[in-house]
Scaffold this motif. Structure first.
Motif, PDB file in Angstrom:
ATOM      1  N   LEU A   1      19.124  11.895 -12.308  1.00  0.00           N
ATOM      2  CA  LEU A   1      20.333  12.711 -12.459  1.00  0.00           C
ATOM      3  C   LEU A   1      20.472  13.118 -13.919  1.00  0.00           C
ATOM      4  O   LEU A   1      20.675  12.272 -14.790  1.00  0.00           O
ATOM      5  N   LEU A   2      20.322  14.422 -14.189  1.00  0.00           N
ATOM      6  CA  LEU A   2      20.541  14.948 -15.535  1.00  0.00           C
ATOM      7  C   LEU A   2      21.981  15.427 -15.632  1.00  0.00           C
ATOM      8  O   LEU A   2      22.426  16.260 -14.837  1.00  0.00           O
TER       9      LEU A   2
ATOM     10  N   LEU B   1      27.015   8.800  -7.725  1.00  0.00           N
ATOM     11  CA  LEU B   1      25.567   8.877  -7.915  1.00  0.00           C
ATOM     12  C   LEU B   1      25.096   7.890  -8.979  1.00  0.00           C
ATOM     13  O   LEU B   1      24.036   7.265  -8.836  1.00  0.00           O
ATOM     14  N   VAL B   2      25.870   7.754 -10.039  1.00  0.00           N
ATOM     15  CA  VAL B   2      25.507   6.843 -11.122  1.00  0.00           C
ATOM     16  C   VAL B   2      25.362   5.415 -10.607  1.00  0.00           C
ATOM     17  O   VAL B   2      24.493   4.646 -11.051  1.00  0.00           O
ATOM     18  N   SER B   3      26.203   5.044  -9.645  1.00  0.00           N
ATOM     19  CA  SER B   3      26.190   3.673  -9.126  1.00  0.00           C
ATOM     20  C   SER B   3      25.103   3.445  -8.080  1.00  0.00           C
ATOM     21  O   SER B   3      24.845   2.304  -7.681  1.00  0.00           O
ATOM     22  N   ALA B   4      24.435   4.520  -7.638  1.00  0.00           N
ATOM     23  CA  ALA B   4      23.382   4.373  -6.630  1.00  0.00           C
ATOM     24  C   ALA B   4      22.161   3.686  -7.238  1.00  0.00           C
ATOM     25  O   ALA B   4      21.761   3.965  -8.372  1.00  0.00           O
ATOM     26  N   THR B   5      21.558   2.798  -6.469  1.00  0.00           N
ATOM     27  CA  THR B   5      20.440   2.003  -7.005  1.00  0.00           C
ATOM     28  C   THR B   5      19.161   2.808  -7.187  1.00  0.00           C
ATOM     29  O   THR B   5      18.279   2.401  -7.942  1.00  0.00           O
ATOM     30  N   ASP B   6      19.043   3.939  -6.479  1.00  0.00           N
ATOM     31  CA  ASP B   6      17.816   4.731  -6.581  1.00  0.00           C
ATOM     32  C   ASP B   6      17.950   5.900  -7.550  1.00  0.00           C
ATOM     33  O   ASP B   6      17.124   6.803  -7.563  1.00  0.00           O
ATOM     34  N   VAL B   7      19.014   5.883  -8.336  1.00  0.00           N
ATOM     35  CA  VAL B   7      19.269   6.983  -9.274  1.00  0.00           C
ATOM     36  C   VAL B   7      19.228   6.469 -10.709  1.00  0.00           C
ATOM     37  O   VAL B   7      19.855   5.440 -11.032  1.00  0.00           O
ATOM     38  N   ILE B   8      18.514   7.182 -11.550  1.00  0.00           N
ATOM     39  CA  ILE B   8      18.543   6.947 -13.001  1.00  0.00           C
ATOM     40  C   ILE B   8      19.229   8.142 -13.645  1.00  0.00           C
ATOM     41  O   ILE B   8      18.891   9.292 -13.348  1.00  0.00           O
TER      42      ILE B   8
ATOM     43  N   LEU C   1      10.229  15.067 -17.335  1.00  0.00           N
ATOM     44  CA  LEU C   1      10.243  14.569 -15.960  1.00  0.00           C
ATOM     45  C   LEU C   1       9.022  15.031 -15.184  1.00  0.00           C
ATOM     46  O   LEU C   1       8.472  14.299 -14.351  1.00  0.00           O
ATOM     47  N   LYS C   2       8.572  16.261 -15.456  1.00  0.00           N
ATOM     48  CA  LYS C   2       7.334  16.734 -14.824  1.00  0.00           C
ATOM     49  C   LYS C   2       6.155  15.858 -15.239  1.00  0.00           C
ATOM     50  O   LYS C   2       5.333  15.463 -14.413  1.00  0.00           O
ATOM     51  N   ALA C   3       6.085  15.549 -16.540  1.00  0.00           N
ATOM     52  CA  ALA C   3       4.969  14.744 -17.048  1.00  0.00           C
ATOM     53  C   ALA C   3       5.004  13.320 -16.504  1.00  0.00           C
ATOM     54  O   ALA C   3       3.949  12.683 -16.353  1.00  0.00           O
ATOM     55  N   CYS C   4       6.192  12.840 -16.189  1.00  0.00           N
ATOM     56  CA  CYS C   4       6.343  11.464 -15.696  1.00  0.00           C
ATOM     57  C   CYS C   4       6.182  11.379 -14.180  1.00  0.00           C
ATOM     58  O   CYS C   4       6.326  10.293 -13.595  1.00  0.00           O
ATOM     59  N   GLY C   5       5.911  12.490 -13.517  1.00  0.00           N
ATOM     60  CA  GLY C   5       5.669  12.488 -12.091  1.00  0.00           C
ATOM     61  C   GLY C   5       6.899  12.320 -11.233  1.00  0.00           C
ATOM     62  O   GLY C   5       6.799  11.903 -10.064  1.00  0.00           O
ATOM     63  N   VAL C   6       8.069  12.643 -11.754  1.00  0.00           N
ATOM     64  CA  VAL C   6       9.312  12.539 -10.990  1.00  0.00           C
ATOM     65  C   VAL C   6       9.284  13.543  -9.838  1.00  0.00           C
ATOM     66  O   VAL C   6       8.836  14.683  -9.992  1.00  0.00           O
ATOM     67  N   LYS C   7       9.807  13.110  -8.662  1.00  0.00           N
ATOM     68  CA  LYS C   7       9.762  13.959  -7.469  1.00  0.00           C
ATOM     69  C   LYS C   7      11.095  14.632  -7.144  1.00  0.00           C
ATOM     70  O   LYS C   7      11.121  15.630  -6.421  1.00  0.00           O
ATOM     71  N   GLU C   8      12.202  14.069  -7.653  1.00  0.00           N
ATOM     72  CA  GLU C   8      13.502  14.645  -7.313  1.00  0.00           C
ATOM     73  C   GLU C   8      14.431  14.593  -8.527  1.00  0.00           C
ATOM     74  O   GLU C   8      14.582  13.546  -9.166  1.00  0.00           O
ATOM     75  N   VAL C   9      15.057  15.734  -8.812  1.00  0.00           N
ATOM     76  CA  VAL C   9      15.965  15.846  -9.956  1.00  0.00           C
ATOM     77  C   VAL C   9      17.306  16.392  -9.475  1.00  0.00           C
ATOM     78  O   VAL C   9      17.355  17.383  -8.739  1.00  0.00           O
ATOM     79  N   LEU C  10      18.384  15.752  -9.889  1.00  0.00           N
ATOM     80  CA  LEU C  10      19.738  16.199  -9.603  1.00  0.00           C
ATOM     81  C   LEU C  10      20.337  16.743 -10.892  1.00  0.00           C
ATOM     82  O   LEU C  10      20.182  16.133 -11.960  1.00  0.00           O
ATOM     83  N   LEU C  11      21.013  17.873 -10.814  1.00  0.00           N
ATOM     84  CA  LEU C  11      21.546  18.525 -12.015  1.00  0.00           C
ATOM     85  C   LEU C  11      23.064  18.612 -11.945  1.00  0.00           C
ATOM     86  O   LEU C  11      23.624  19.144 -10.990  1.00  0.00           O
ATOM     87  N   ALA C  12      23.721  18.104 -12.976  1.00  0.00           N
ATOM     88  CA  ALA C  12      25.178  18.215 -13.097  1.00  0.00           C
ATOM     89  C   ALA C  12      25.507  18.679 -14.510  1.00  0.00           C
ATOM     90  O   ALA C  12      24.886  18.243 -15.482  1.00  0.00           O
TER      91      ALA C  12
ATOM     92  N   GLY D   1       6.541  21.257  -7.675  1.00  0.00           N
ATOM     93  CA  GLY D   1       6.596  20.212  -6.665  1.00  0.00           C
ATOM     94  C   GLY D   1       7.781  19.277  -6.770  1.00  0.00           C
ATOM     95  O   GLY D   1       7.909  18.329  -5.982  1.00  0.00           O
ATOM     96  N   ILE D   2       8.668  19.520  -7.701  1.00  0.00           N
ATOM     97  CA  ILE D   2       9.854  18.677  -7.868  1.00  0.00           C
ATOM     98  C   ILE D   2      11.008  19.279  -7.069  1.00  0.00           C
ATOM     99  O   ILE D   2      11.281  20.476  -7.162  1.00  0.00           O
ATOM    100  N   ARG D   3      11.696  18.456  -6.316  1.00  0.00           N
ATOM    101  CA  ARG D   3      12.880  18.899  -5.586  1.00  0.00           C
ATOM    102  C   ARG D   3      14.057  18.907  -6.556  1.00  0.00           C
ATOM    103  O   ARG D   3      14.326  17.919  -7.227  1.00  0.00           O
ATOM    104  N   VAL D   4      14.755  20.026  -6.636  1.00  0.00           N
ATOM    105  CA  VAL D   4      15.889  20.176  -7.560  1.00  0.00           C
ATOM    106  C   VAL D   4      17.148  20.452  -6.757  1.00  0.00           C
ATOM    107  O   VAL D   4      17.171  21.345  -5.899  1.00  0.00           O
TER     108      VAL D   4
END
Length: 530
Positions: free
Chosen positions: A361-362, A379-386, A459-470, A515-518
């Motif tokens: 989550l950016l 979202l911040v409190s979700a365990t699968d979100v950084i 995030l692309k270089a780190c292989g992240v698959k999903e990005v949330l934008l706020a 290939g990243i879901r945004v």
């Protein structure tokens, strides 16, 4: 002095602020105020055959469109002029003088073209116009060079209406005025008017004008000014201040009220949209003897600390200081930042492990995060979100990625997990991970190095698959709409807004194609259908 004339340059030098896009209504109101004030000469704008327009702007394609579309009635006793930059209009295409048109032409030129203007000036005079000589950045002339120019003008153009001292970078002080005034006055033929055009980078325009008024000479003098000082960068000598001084001490009878009225109804509005006036970056441009356009360019790069602006101005080569070169400015900017390099291999390995299998989550600094606070907290409190704050200091973020020195310093003081590029800090303190600046920016015709650009490339270089934008809202001309923190506000014009929104929208589309879901958590001008 024998006689003194005031030349108001609002419609010309003021046009450098808004790309000459006054619009017909404002053009008419400013002209009416200038005429009502009683100023002796009014400069109506530039003549430029490549960038000029037919109407609504004070940059004209030729001299004919001025009286065909703007100057419909001339006030008796007032002289009307326009300016040309040498090389931007072929004087062979200049029509002969007509009574309903402009009376004179001022030609500005760089030192390298000082002898070329003789032939151009002769053609202009022969076509019936008064001709004024404007040697830009007069302080760049040695005494010998200035005397050589004056000698040629005396010989070849003795019928020139006026010769100017031009303080293009606003760097002249009273002692400079005294030296140049003496040099020019003692060598220019007595019949020629001596003028002064100033810029206010050091806040010296008014005092330098007073210095000229006190100068002991028998020749005619001319002073340039603009309403409310409207002009490029720090602006010019204020017409309303000069006229009041001349009324008080030189027996003049100029009218101030029309100027105050047009300030209230027109100029204040322009000032709110296109800022001009004293600022530290313009002081630095004068101190470094270069055009203020470089200072503006560097300062607008995410509001760089003023000390870094100064360091970049010091890097500009002497031959580049005279006129602004955007590509060169971008090169200096990159060289400055890329000189601060680190090896970030281990940092990328660490972040790749930390981000593995997580949604990122950016959180940007847009105003939308205020209304979306509850949604973001969930979202911040979700365990699968950084969560990564982009120049946005939330204590519950996992990381803060910042491109701004003042935010970085506070983050270190508060002990936050911080990601920063090497141009901001080469030596990490506390919980700091340093990225090599050059690896994460994008370079097109400009250098793109905002926190969003760096984060998405990271995030692309780190292989992240999903990005949330706020909070990546996009830009608006209304600066109050752009950031949740008023301290981050910075004026942007229509061109900047359109260019930035287009760039970031395209950037996010490219991220998706990689290939990243945004997913946008808050409304944004960067969304595909926005």
């Amino acid at each position: 002095m024998n006689n003194l004339k005031v030349l108001d340059v609002t419609l010309r030098d003021g046009g450098c602020v808004n790309d000459f896009n006054f619009g017909q209504t404002y053009m008419d109101k400013i002209l009416v105020a200038q005429e009502a004030s009683g100023v002796d000469i009014i400069e109506l704008g530039y003549i430029d055959e490549n960038k000029g327009s037919v109407s609504n702007r004070t940059q004209y394609i030729n001299e004919r469109v001025i009286y065909e579309n703007f100057l419909k009635h001339k006030k008796p006793g007032v002289s009307y002029v326009a300016m040309m930059d040498y090389g931007k209009f072929n004087v062979d295409n200049l029509s002969p003088y007509v009574a309903e048109g402009i009376d004179g032409i001022r030609m500005a030129f760089h030192k390298k073209n000082r002898f070329d203007i003789i032939k151009a000036g002769r053609k202009i005079i022969e076509k019936g116009y008064k001709f004024y000589i404007q040697p830009m950045i007069t302080l760049r002339y040695s005494d010998a060079e200035l005397l050589e120019l004056i000698e040629i003008i005396n010989k070849e153009l003795p019928d020139v209406e006026g010769f100017y001292i031009v303080d293009s970078f606003g760097e002249m002080r009273p002692n400079d005025m005294s030296r140049v005034l003496n040099l020019v006055d003692h060598n220019l033929i007595p019949s020629m008017t001596l003028g002064f055009h100033s810029h206010n980078n050091l806040q010296m325009s008014y005092s330098n004008a007073i210095e000229m008024l006190k100068f002991p000479t028998n020749r005619d003098l001319m002073l340039d000014c603009s309403i409310m000082g409207m002009g490029k960068g720090a602006g010019n000598l204020n017409t309303e201040l000069l006229l009041e001084h001349l009324n008080l001490y030189y027996g003049k009878n100029y009218h101030i009220a029309p100027l105050l009225e047009v300030i209230d109804k027109v100029i204040n509005q322009l000032h709110s949209e296109f800022y001009w006036g004293y600022a530290p970056e313009y002081y630095l441009s004068a101190a470094n003897q270069c055009t203020p356009s470089y200072a503006s360019h560097f300062y607008n790069k995410h509001m760089l600390p003023i000390d870094q602006v100064g360091e970049m101005l010091e890097m500009i080569a002497p031959e580049k200081k005279i006129s602004f070169d955007k590509n060169y400015a971008e090169e200096v900017y990159r060289q400055y930042n890329e000189s601060k390099s680190v090896d970030d291999t281990l940092v990328i390995e660490e972040l790749t492990k930390a981000f593995a299998g997580k949604r990122i989550l950016l959180i940007g600094p847009g105003k939308s995060i205020i209304d979306a606070n509850e949604k973001i907290n969930k979202l911040v409190s979700a365990t699968d979100v950084i969560t990564i704050g982009l120049n946005t200091m939330r204590l519950d973020n996992d990381y803060l990625l910042t491109t701004r020195k003042e935010i970085y310093d506070k983050a270190v003081k508060d002990g936050l997990n911080t990601i920063v590029c090497s141009n901001v800090s080469k030596g990490g303190r506390g919980n700091v991970k340093i990225l090599n600046y050059a690896n994460w920016i994008e370079v097109t015709d400009r250098t793109h190095d905002s926190s969003a650009v760096i984060a998405l490339n990271l995030l692309k270089a780190c292989g992240v698959k999903e990005v949330l934008l706020a909070g990546l809202d996009g830009f608006s001309v209304n600066i109050n709409e752009n950031y949740f923190d008023p301290n981050m506000r910075h004026p942007v014009n229509n061109e900047q807004v359109e260019r930035r929104n287009h760039y970031y929208k395209n950037l996010i589309q490219r991220v998706k194609k990689s290939g990243i879901r945004v997913e946008f958590i808050t409304p944004s001008k960067y969304e595909e259908n926005a």
